[in-house]
Scaffold this active site. Sequence first.
Site, PDB file in Angstrom:
ATOM      1  N   GLU A 142      -0.907  -1.445  -0.608  1.00 23.01           N
ATOM      2  CA  GLU A 142      -0.845  -0.283  -1.520  1.00 23.01           C
ATOM      3  C   GLU A 142       0.032   0.811  -0.944  1.00 23.01           C
ATOM      4  O   GLU A 142       0.799   1.461  -1.653  1.00 23.01           O
ATOM      5  CB  GLU A 142      -2.262   0.246  -1.787  1.00 23.01           C
ATOM      6  CG  GLU A 142      -2.340   1.316  -2.881  1.00 23.01           C
ATOM      7  CD  GLU A 142      -2.150   2.748  -2.404  1.00 23.01           C
ATOM      8  OE1 GLU A 142      -2.034   3.641  -3.249  1.00 23.01           O
ATOM      9  OE2 GLU A 142      -2.094   3.002  -1.177  1.00 23.01           O
ATOM     10  N   HIS A 148      -4.209  10.820   5.156  1.00 24.57           N
ATOM     11  CA  HIS A 148      -3.077  10.329   5.958  1.00 24.57           C
ATOM     12  C   HIS A 148      -2.999  11.004   7.326  1.00 24.57           C
ATOM     13  O   HIS A 148      -1.914  11.128   7.898  1.00 24.57           O
ATOM     14  CB  HIS A 148      -1.742  10.427   5.195  1.00 24.57           C
ATOM     15  CG  HIS A 148      -1.613   9.323   4.163  1.00 24.57           C
ATOM     16  ND1 HIS A 148      -0.414   8.889   3.679  1.00 24.57           N
ATOM     17  CD2 HIS A 148      -2.551   8.571   3.556  1.00 24.57           C
ATOM     18  CE1 HIS A 148      -0.616   7.919   2.796  1.00 24.57           C
ATOM     19  NE2 HIS A 148      -1.914   7.718   2.707  1.00 24.57           N
TER      20      HIS A 148
HETATM   21 CO    CO Z   1      -2.805   6.424   1.238  1.00 22.12          CO
HETATM   22 ZN    ZN Z   2      -5.071   4.998  -0.816  1.00 21.60          ZN
END
Ligand code: CO
Ligand code: ZN
Length: 333
Positions: free
Chosen positions: A194, A303
């Site tokens: 993804e 992140h």
């Molecule tokens: Co991500």
């Molecule tokens: Zn994600």
Amino acid sequence: MKAIIKQLTEAFGPSGYETEVVGLIQELIQDHVDELRTDVLGNLIAVKHGSKEGKRIMLAAHTDEIGVVITYIDDNGFLRFAPIGGVGITTLVGNRVRFANGTIGVIYQEGKTEWKELTLDKLFIDIGAVSKEEAEQKVRVGEFAIFHREFTDLGNRLIAKSMDDRIGCAVLIEAARRITQPKNTLYFVFTTQEEVGLRGARTAAYGLEPDLGLALDVTLTGDMPEARRMAVTLGQGAAIKVKDSSLIAHPRVKDLLVKLCEANNIPYQMEVLERGGTDAGAIHLTKAGVPAGTISIPTRYVHTPSEMVDLRDVQACVDLVLAAAQADLAGII
Ligand code: CO
Ligand code: ZN
């Protein structure tokens, strides 16, 4: 559920190399689903059959996490790297990476670099080797690494690397374990790659041709000091996506999710994400189109190696998946 979240978030799974995560999930759900298989790209697909009147729902959560790939090893044994997915430069200096074989390295910057001028090509990884030969005993060019960080339990709030999107995987696992007889047929798809462009979800959706697609993924919040203006708050419930850069949630799907929350007293909030995407972006463009939406888990510090979620939001997302599994979708999709 905390034990499962710890296991999943501490596992190794940069994009394309998610087999450890897939193995864990297989073990956790095999006794609770009717069919279980992996496909060519590495998606794990678990099926739970519904009744004849039901529709077919694809529920997607991605198994991969952001990381780095080694591009070059110099004569003194220092490694250079390229990012896998959206790696934020401010999170790197002093952080550690871990390779598949367990090798740990620390990221640091070249000597004279000003903080403001920091770019990825000014950073290197030190794995404790003093020569190229010694470094190559542990790591070769082309090997992937993840950000190394342990899971932390703060009570209601949990911190870990790769909450994006192991927390979505945990939601689906918990839902699969709790549903006994769904009205709709459920395809739990644990997707690959993804973070590098919604790749696994694309082929999985093409093969499954679902009547409805729902992604389970993290979203940003607007509740930290001087944060962006965003009406999503940690602890305020499941976030129902209106749009992001990959998807405008199908209005009927979005409305259905809101109705299910209201009918089942599930706390929820509406989410408008200005940048970013999820697997639903790939799913809704499959073949002649699939009505799709996203149930998001509000997450701080996305992140970075310290992504934070609230367990009550996670629970709300599980409850919403359970409600969708039993929903009467005739006339809606
Ligand atoms: Co991500
Ligand atoms: Zn994600």
